[in-house]
Design a protein around this motif. Structure first.
Motif, mmCIF file in Angstrom:
data_model
loop_
_atom_site.group_PDB
_atom_site.id
_atom_site.type_symbol
_atom_site.label_atom_id
_atom_site.label_comp_id
_atom_site.label_asym_id
_atom_site.label_seq_id
_atom_site.Cartn_x
_atom_site.Cartn_y
_atom_site.Cartn_z
ATOM 1 N N UNK A 92 53.137 -34.797 21.956
ATOM 2 C CA UNK A 92 53.722 -34.883 20.714
ATOM 3 C C UNK A 92 55.237 -34.796 20.801
ATOM 4 N N UNK A 93 55.726 -34.245 22.145
ATOM 5 C CA UNK A 93 57.170 -34.008 22.465
ATOM 6 C C UNK A 93 57.776 -35.154 22.396
ATOM 7 N N UNK A 94 57.191 -36.154 22.597
ATOM 8 C CA UNK A 94 57.930 -37.452 23.106
ATOM 9 C C UNK A 94 58.315 -38.165 21.639
ATOM 10 N N UNK A 95 57.915 -37.436 20.614
ATOM 11 C CA UNK A 95 58.338 -38.178 19.210
ATOM 12 C C UNK A 95 59.401 -37.402 18.512
ATOM 13 N N UNK A 96 59.891 -36.272 19.222
ATOM 14 C CA UNK A 96 61.011 -35.602 18.949
ATOM 15 C C UNK A 96 62.304 -36.482 19.147
ATOM 16 N N UNK A 97 63.266 -36.489 17.759
ATOM 17 C CA UNK A 97 64.414 -37.233 18.063
ATOM 18 C C UNK A 97 65.196 -36.437 19.179
ATOM 19 N N UNK A 98 66.160 -37.012 20.023
ATOM 20 C CA UNK A 98 67.284 -36.524 20.838
ATOM 21 C C UNK A 98 67.928 -35.411 20.132
ATOM 22 N N UNK A 99 68.219 -35.595 18.955
ATOM 23 C CA UNK A 99 69.354 -34.896 18.279
ATOM 24 C C UNK A 99 68.420 -33.538 17.990
ATOM 25 N N UNK A 100 67.152 -33.629 17.574
ATOM 26 C CA UNK A 100 66.714 -32.586 17.169
ATOM 27 C C UNK A 100 66.326 -31.470 18.607
#
Length: 375
Positions: A92-100
């Motif tokens: 699921x980590x790949x769904x985190x936005x870079x800003x987040x």
């Protein structure tokens, strides 16, 4: 045994947060796999088959930021193999936005400035790091609150990693539970000067106590007080149970106490002493206790021995039989000796076992020692 309970609760907690709802809502799930995600994971040597089996929905989500996540972890010092393990266990980590992700890194480094240590935490508790940005303010406020309690950053980092829900919720809820614990400590006669150390130790041993309702703690302490425990004894129980008193309820404790007293044939006063020596007796259901009593008695251990060393009830029947078998090889008969040698962790037992071996092998006569002779 309580450590095992704590660990199981920790794992349960981690699974519960493994698929953040808000991450799912902000992603689009298609019927076909997102080939960019699959190819990026393949290049990173991630076990894609494992991802498909456990969390295949992630491979269908769009947008995904696989390379951005990998780059951030590598910038923090993570090796390629560590990145692969993190993404395989928590895709699921790949769904985190870079800003987040950048905001999370900044937040975590405020209490864990060494990036190498932070990478180690992310590898063990990825779901605690890759959380929704909507929790960011709560996390920051909770960090500030625990710092105001003079808890050190290492302790706060441990709490954030092992019990992330307690940092994702409003700080007022944690304030209420901490105040309840502090009030209980003071009401039971705890010294003000030692309260910080006591609270820090309790939270480190069972961080999930923060997620419990304060009413449960008060209700259980009142129940135990009515059973005859003094304030000092209640404080000792609260400390020994490592906060697990919040996992109990009066009905279960009543049933356990009645069963233990009936099985051991002891008075109420004797039962209180047994519980003070082995508070875990309060935690176990009567079904588990029945199995352990049966196993100990079948092994030739007497009820009087169990009452003298009740902590042996913390061990499973399999562990007891294994340890007894090892002791028997060196001529130690547990039926006539002390049960203390059976107690403790594996490390504790090996230490006791080693002492018995040395005692058995030590020569009675020391040829080097000078002989006493009559003049």
């Amino acid at each position: 045994m309580l450590r095992l309970i704590a660990r199981s609760l920790c794992l349960r907690c981690q699974h519960a947060t493994a698929i953040p709802l808000q991450l799912r809502q902000c992603s689009t799930l298609g019927s076909a796999e997102n080939q960019q995600t699959v190819e990026a994971l393949y290049v990173l040597s991630v076990d894609i088959q494992k991802v498909r089996q456990l969390k295949g929905w992630v491979l269908h989500a769009c947008p995904a930021y696989t390379n951005e996540v990998a780059d951030l972890l590598k910038d923090m010092g993570a090796s390629g193999s560590i990145v692969a393990r993190i993404l395989a266990s928590h895709p699921e980590a790949v769904l985190c936005h870079p800003e987040q992700m950048r905001a999370q890194r900044e937040l975590w480094m405020s209490v864990c400035p060494k990036q190498k240590e932070l990478v180690g935490i992310i590898e063990k508790f990825p779901a605690s790091f890759f959380t929704s940005l909507s929790h960011h303010d709560n996390q920051r406020n909770n960090i500030a609150y625990f710092q105001s309690l003079n808890l050190n950053n290492r302790m706060i980092t441990k709490l954030m990693a092992s019990a992330p829900q307690s940092f994702s919720r409003p700080v007022e809820q944690n304030e209420l539970m901490v105040c309840t614990l502090q009030q209980a400590y003071q009401d039971l006669g705890g010294e003000e000067a030692n309260m910080k150390i006591w609270l820090q130790k309790l939270l480190s041993q069972n961080p999930f106590v923060l997620l419990k309702r304060p009413e449960v703690l008060r209700q259980n302490l009142l129940f135990l007080r009515d059973k005859g425990f003094s304030p000092a004894e209640l404080l000792r129980l609260l400390s020994k149970l490592r906060g697990f008193v919040t996992e109990l309820n009066p009905e279960c404790m009543s049933r356990t106490l009645a069963y233990s007293q009936d099985t051991m044939g002891c008075s109420e006063e004797e039962l209180l002493k047994i519980i003070l020596n082995c508070p875990a007796v309060l935690y176990y259901p009567d079904i588990i206790l029945a199995e352990r009593f049966k196993g100990l008695l079948s092994a030739g251990i007497s009820m009087s021995q169990i009452k003298e060393t009740p902590t042996v009830l913390e061990l499973t029947t399999q562990i007891v039989n294994y340890r007894m078998q090892r002791l028997r090889v060196y001529g130690y008969d547990i039926r006539t000796g002390s049960l203390e040698v059976l107690n403790g962790t594996k490390k504790d037992f090996e230490k006791s076992y080693g002492k018995l071996m040395l005692r058995r092998e030590r020569p009675i006569f020391n040829p080097v020692a000078p002989l006493k002779v009559d003049d």
